[in-house]
Write a protein that holds these residues in place. Structure first.
Motif, PDB file in Angstrom:
ATOM      1  N   GLY A 130      94.291  -6.900  35.295  1.00  0.00           N
ATOM      2  CA  GLY A 130      95.201  -8.029  35.323  1.00  0.00           C
ATOM      3  C   GLY A 130      95.457  -8.662  33.962  1.00  0.00           C
ATOM      4  O   GLY A 130      96.324  -9.499  33.819  1.00  0.00           O
ATOM      5  N   VAL A 131      94.686  -8.266  32.956  1.00  0.00           N
ATOM      6  CA  VAL A 131      94.898  -8.777  31.596  1.00  0.00           C
ATOM      7  C   VAL A 131      95.569  -7.661  30.802  1.00  0.00           C
ATOM      8  O   VAL A 131      95.076  -6.536  30.798  1.00  0.00           O
ATOM      9  N   PRO A 132      96.698  -7.947  30.158  1.00  0.00           N
ATOM     10  CA  PRO A 132      97.345  -6.891  29.375  1.00  0.00           C
ATOM     11  C   PRO A 132      96.366  -6.286  28.367  1.00  0.00           C
ATOM     12  O   PRO A 132      95.619  -7.007  27.696  1.00  0.00           O
ATOM     13  N   ALA A 133      96.364  -4.967  28.279  1.00  0.00           N
ATOM     14  CA  ALA A 133      95.408  -4.265  27.410  1.00  0.00           C
ATOM     15  C   ALA A 133      95.525  -4.712  25.967  1.00  0.00           C
ATOM     16  O   ALA A 133      94.515  -4.860  25.279  1.00  0.00           O
ATOM     17  N   GLY A 134      96.744  -4.929  25.488  1.00  0.00           N
ATOM     18  CA  GLY A 134      96.929  -5.376  24.114  1.00  0.00           C
ATOM     19  C   GLY A 134      96.281  -6.725  23.859  1.00  0.00           C
ATOM     20  O   GLY A 134      95.639  -6.932  22.833  1.00  0.00           O
ATOM     21  N   ALA A 135      96.415  -7.639  24.812  1.00  0.00           N
ATOM     22  CA  ALA A 135      95.825  -8.971  24.663  1.00  0.00           C
ATOM     23  C   ALA A 135      94.300  -8.882  24.632  1.00  0.00           C
ATOM     24  O   ALA A 135      93.648  -9.539  23.813  1.00  0.00           O
ATOM     25  N   GLU A 136      93.725  -8.072  25.507  1.00  0.00           N
ATOM     26  CA  GLU A 136      92.271  -7.928  25.543  1.00  0.00           C
ATOM     27  C   GLU A 136      91.759  -7.247  24.270  1.00  0.00           C
ATOM     28  O   GLU A 136      90.754  -7.663  23.695  1.00  0.00           O
ATOM     29  N   ALA A 137      92.454  -6.207  23.824  1.00  0.00           N
ATOM     30  CA  ALA A 137      92.042  -5.511  22.601  1.00  0.00           C
ATOM     31  C   ALA A 137      92.132  -6.443  21.394  1.00  0.00           C
ATOM     32  O   ALA A 137      91.250  -6.441  20.533  1.00  0.00           O
ATOM     33  N   ARG A 138      93.180  -7.262  21.323  1.00  0.00           N
ATOM     34  CA  ARG A 138      93.305  -8.237  20.225  1.00  0.00           C
ATOM     35  C   ARG A 138      92.182  -9.263  20.264  1.00  0.00           C
ATOM     36  O   ARG A 138      91.614  -9.617  19.236  1.00  0.00           O
ATOM     37  N   LEU A 145      95.118  -7.254  13.737  1.00  0.00           N
ATOM     38  CA  LEU A 145      95.528  -7.623  15.090  1.00  0.00           C
ATOM     39  C   LEU A 145      96.933  -7.111  15.412  1.00  0.00           C
ATOM     40  O   LEU A 145      97.196  -6.665  16.525  1.00  0.00           O
ATOM     41  N   ILE A 146      97.809  -7.136  14.426  1.00  0.00           N
ATOM     42  CA  ILE A 146      99.148  -6.565  14.620  1.00  0.00           C
ATOM     43  C   ILE A 146      99.031  -5.067  14.893  1.00  0.00           C
ATOM     44  O   ILE A 146      99.686  -4.529  15.781  1.00  0.00           O
ATOM     45  N   MET A 147      98.172  -4.390  14.134  1.00  0.00           N
ATOM     46  CA  MET A 147      97.995  -2.947  14.298  1.00  0.00           C
ATOM     47  C   MET A 147      97.416  -2.615  15.666  1.00  0.00           C
ATOM     48  O   MET A 147      97.899  -1.707  16.351  1.00  0.00           O
ATOM     49  N   VAL A 148      96.377  -3.328  16.091  1.00  0.00           N
ATOM     50  CA  VAL A 148      95.777  -3.100  17.410  1.00  0.00           C
ATOM     51  C   VAL A 148      96.842  -3.279  18.480  1.00  0.00           C
ATOM     52  O   VAL A 148      97.000  -2.439  19.374  1.00  0.00           O
TER      53      VAL A 148
END
Length: 132
Positions: free
Chosen positions: A23-31, A50-53
């Motif tokens: 339920g949490v966007p993967a990009g948001a969690e990875a950042r 963070l932009i790259m991730v």
């Protein structure tokens, strides 16, 4: 599938093991995780990271791929961080014009921010990596 890491991953987020929250966007969690792991970086370098991730994860999702793992690695200079995004490509990726334009812009950001980057195939999966 095992992807060799250099340097060893200090954090691995896996879709199958719950490292990426449902339920949490993967990009948001990875950042979020990258911001914690690399909190001691200079603000400018952390922003680039963070932009790259976000771009590497978003690019995998943009093409309809199933995200498998995100590896965050740390090592000494010249680059301070190594990011790997492992995904299984969709059988037929979506061809949506805005997604194609976003992918081109994302590629330009990766080329501008990364010390080095690349893509390699591992069996049925693909790994995109970048060093910041």
């Amino acid at each position: 599938m095992t992807v060799g890491h250099f340097p060893p991953a200090i954090v691995t987020l896996c879709a199958s093991s719950g490292g990426l929250l449902p339920g949490v966007p993967a990009g948001a969690e990875a950042r979020r995780v990258a911001a914690e792991v690399f909190a001691d970086m200079s603000p400018a370098r952390l922003t680039d990271l963070l932009i790259m991730v976000d771009e590497l994860v978003t690019d995998a999702e943009r093409h309809g791929s199933r995200l498998r793992e995100v590896h965050l690695c740390r090592f000494d200079m010249p680059a301070a961080a190594h990011i790997e995004v492992v995904c299984t490509p969709a059988a037929s990726p979506p061809r949506v014009e805005p997604a194609i334009a976003a992918a081109a812009l994302g590629r330009l950001m990766v080329e501008e921010l990364a010390v080095a980057w690349g893509v390699q195939r591992e069996g049925d999966d693909w790994m995109t990596w970048a060093e910041v």
